[in-house]
Design an enzyme around this catalytic site. Structure first.
Site, PDB file in Angstrom:
ATOM      1  N   SER A   1       1.620  -9.603  -0.534  1.00 46.34           N
ATOM      2  CA  SER A   1       1.326  -8.187  -0.769  1.00 46.34           C
ATOM      3  C   SER A   1       1.391  -7.661   0.740  1.00 46.34           C
ATOM      4  O   SER A   1       1.774  -6.533   0.856  1.00 46.34           O
ATOM      5  CB  SER A   1      -0.282  -7.917  -1.144  1.00 46.34           C
ATOM      6  OG  SER A   1      -1.038  -8.935  -0.206  1.00 46.34           O
TER       7      SER A   1
ATOM      8  N   GLU B   1     -10.021   5.510   2.996  1.00 46.17           N
ATOM      9  CA  GLU B   1     -10.846   4.416   3.534  1.00 46.17           C
ATOM     10  C   GLU B   1      -9.885   3.433   3.773  1.00 46.17           C
ATOM     11  O   GLU B   1      -8.717   3.314   2.997  1.00 46.17           O
ATOM     12  CB  GLU B   1     -11.818   4.098   2.259  1.00 46.17           C
ATOM     13  CG  GLU B   1     -11.322   3.163   1.237  1.00 46.17           C
ATOM     14  CD  GLU B   1     -10.265   3.711   0.531  1.00 46.17           C
ATOM     15  OE1 GLU B   1     -10.254   4.922   0.094  1.00 46.17           O
ATOM     16  OE2 GLU B   1      -9.572   2.797  -0.274  1.00 46.17           O
TER      17      GLU B   1
ATOM     18  N   LYS C   1       0.794  -1.354  -0.038  1.00 42.40           N
ATOM     19  CA  LYS C   1      -0.105   0.149  -0.061  1.00 42.40           C
ATOM     20  C   LYS C   1       0.894   1.171  -0.007  1.00 42.40           C
ATOM     21  O   LYS C   1       0.563   2.294  -0.562  1.00 42.40           O
ATOM     22  CB  LYS C   1      -0.689   0.117   1.167  1.00 42.40           C
ATOM     23  CG  LYS C   1      -1.858  -1.210   1.250  1.00 42.40           C
ATOM     24  CD  LYS C   1      -3.077  -1.172   0.066  1.00 42.40           C
ATOM     25  CE  LYS C   1      -4.299  -2.054   0.320  1.00 42.40           C
ATOM     26  NZ  LYS C   1      -5.184  -1.980  -0.865  1.00 42.40           N
TER      27      LYS C   1
HETATM   28  C1  LIG Z   1      -1.867  -7.018   2.677  1.00 37.73           C
HETATM   29  C2  LIG Z   1      -2.975  -6.784   1.736  1.00 37.73           C
HETATM   30  N1  LIG Z   1      -2.962  -7.220   0.626  1.00 37.73           N
HETATM   31  C3  LIG Z   1      -4.042  -7.096  -0.215  1.00 37.73           C
HETATM   32  C4  LIG Z   1      -4.988  -6.162   0.106  1.00 37.73           C
HETATM   33  C5  LIG Z   1      -6.003  -5.928  -1.114  1.00 37.73           C
HETATM   34  O1  LIG Z   1      -5.798  -5.018  -1.725  1.00 37.73           O
HETATM   35  P1  LIG Z   1      -5.889  -4.884  -3.162  1.00 37.73           P
HETATM   36  O2  LIG Z   1      -6.362  -5.811  -3.946  1.00 37.73           O
HETATM   37  O3  LIG Z   1      -5.885  -3.328  -3.495  1.00 37.73           O
HETATM   38  O4  LIG Z   1      -4.140  -5.203  -3.427  1.00 37.73           O
HETATM   39  C6  LIG Z   1      -5.150  -5.390   1.341  1.00 37.73           C
HETATM   40  C7  LIG Z   1      -5.892  -4.461   1.598  1.00 37.73           C
HETATM   41  O5  LIG Z   1      -6.009  -4.032   2.642  1.00 37.73           O
HETATM   42  C8  LIG Z   1      -3.874  -5.584   2.177  1.00 37.73           C
HETATM   43  O6  LIG Z   1      -3.775  -4.901   3.313  1.00 37.73           O
END
Ligand SMILES: Cc1ncc(COP(=O)(O)O)c(C=O)c1O
Length: 413
Positions: free
Chosen positions: A391, A129, A107
């Site tokens: 992620s 948000e 993020k």
């Molecule tokens: C660690 C992590 N991965 C994935 C996501 C999902 O978001 P996005 O699909 O935009 O990557 C989030 C959302 O809060 C997150 O905190």
């Protein structure tokens, strides 16, 4: 409400030919995307698009962003080869380690870019948000770094299950506003943030956290996350003797880590791209096209167009829609979308921790769970290579998983 807006801008031929290129002033990805916002927000969206277009081709902006992502954000993040898990599964598993980025997830890439842009536009206040709290934490972090006021909208249910991140945001100087409407999760937090933006647009930048919402957000956020895919592609080529991975996998809530990852591989490789949604928030599987939060995309809705509640163990994937470019990538067959259920996600969370010493975010564990399930099948044959974008890190989730395991169940509520 107004539909997608056209303006004077023509794409270079090479941009318009790219699969994940510039969607142009309409913000359309095939039949998806666009800008469906109240009239009062149209000028703000257009100003944002124009500012981003100018900044994105400005070497000084790109230099400052790259410098901050490196010296503050911890980029480039490594690609780690999972030797033990690979041996167990019979496929070569590589992880793109966004868990090692500052604040613990991908993020931060998007937020640092948007905060720099907001400062350039003369805005003094950031709103956001958040679902899992990671985007809220990243926004509060950037606001602290740039000395800006910060308000984060978060569903009351999410505030409870991500209490640690609420405290982190407060420590960073942000005000966290509890959203009590609807399902009291991410969808409702987006509604409140949009409401705030309508009333405060002169001083405030809405720092949207994923590849969703009205144009230019889906395109802008994908470009700000492209660094994940670009780095991964080069790193994989080093590890795989010049080859690309056979399969590239990322979890998808709004879809920003997946879009950033896919952007590095969509053009010029034959890597199969797979987005993994939460089974209870699977807009690509159970959704139909509709309009929500300023975009046309795949949405979970009933026959009369009422948005259905998403239901997932992971707050970051608890969203009944997905970014419009994903709906388009599926429509043209460039990416496919799968689901993972809560039980296998908790198992994957534990398995990656035990085999590799890496505790993943519950969101990221969805991608790991899918790989574990399909390894050795025709989708991911024995001997093939797979890159998973990890992620985020699981620190925010350990208390929730502990409680689930203690209770012997996989539902958090
Ligand atoms: C660690 C992590 N991965 C994935 C996501 C999902 O978001 P996005 O699909 O935009 O990557 C989030 C959302 O809060 C997150 O905190």
């Amino acid at each position: 409400m107004s539909g997608p807006h056209s303006g004077p801008h023509s794409l270079s031929e090479s941009e318009s030919e790219l699969i994940m290129g510039d969607p142009g002033p309409s913000g359309r990805f095939g039949e998806f995307g666009g800008r469906f916002v109240p009239e009062s927000l149209v000028p703000a969206c257009m100003e944002l698009e124009a500012s981003f277009r100018r900044a994105w081709i400005d070497p000084a902006f790109r230099r400052e962003l790259d410098h901050l992502l490196h010296s503050y954000g911890g980029r480039p993040t490594p690609v780690t080869e999972c030797l033990r898990l690979s041996e167990e599964l019979g496929v070569r598993v590589l992880l793109k380690r966004e868990d090692l980025a500052h604040t613990g997830s991908h993020k931060i890439n998007n937020v640092v870019g948007q905060a720099l842009l907001a400062r350039r536009m003369g805005k003094k206040r950031l709103i956001a948000e958040t679902g899992a709290g990671q985007h809220g934490v990243a926004t509060a972090t950037a606001a602290a770094l740039f000395g800006m006021e910060c308000v984060v909208y978060m569903g009351a249910v999410d505030m409870e299950r991500q209490a640690l991140n609420v405290f982190r945001m407060e420590l960073l100087g942000a005000e966290v506003r509890s959203v009590e409407s609807g399902s009291r999760t991410l969808k409702d937090a987006v509604n409140e943030a949009l409401r705030d933006w309508v009333a405060s647009v002169d001083t405030t930048h809405y720092c949207l956290g994923s590849v969703m919402g009205p144009h230019p957000y889906p395109w802008m956020v994908r470009e700000l996350q492209r660094v994940v895919g670009d780095e991964s592609r080069a790193q994989c080529r080093e590890i795989l003797d010049g080859k690309d991975p056979d399969v590239v996998v990322a979890c998808a809530g709004g879809g920003s880590n997946a879009a950033g990852t896919f952007a590095g591989f969509a053009d010029g490789t034959s890597s199969v791209l797979v987005g993994v949604e939460a089974a209870g928030g699977a807009a690509m599987h159970n959704g139909i096209p509709g309009v929500l939060h300023g975009m046309r995309s795949a949405l979970m809705q009933d026959e009369s167009g009422q948005i259905l509640e998403a239901e997932s163990i992971s707050a970051g994937l608890d969203y009944p829609g997905i970014g419009p470019e994903h709906a388009h990538l599926a429509a043209i067959g460039r990416a496919r979308y799968e689901t993972a259920g809560d039980t296998e996600v908790v198992e994957a969370f534990q398995r990656l921790s035990k085999t590799e010493g890496i505790i993943p975010a519950l969101e990221s564990a969805h991608a790991v769970a899918w790989v574990i399930r399909v390894a050795g099948t025709e989708v991911l044959p024995t001997g093939s290579t797979v890159l998973i974008t990890l992620s985020g890190r699981g620190d925010k989730d350990v208390a929730q998983v502990r409680d689930i395991l203690r209770r012997g169940e996989t539902t958090p509520r």
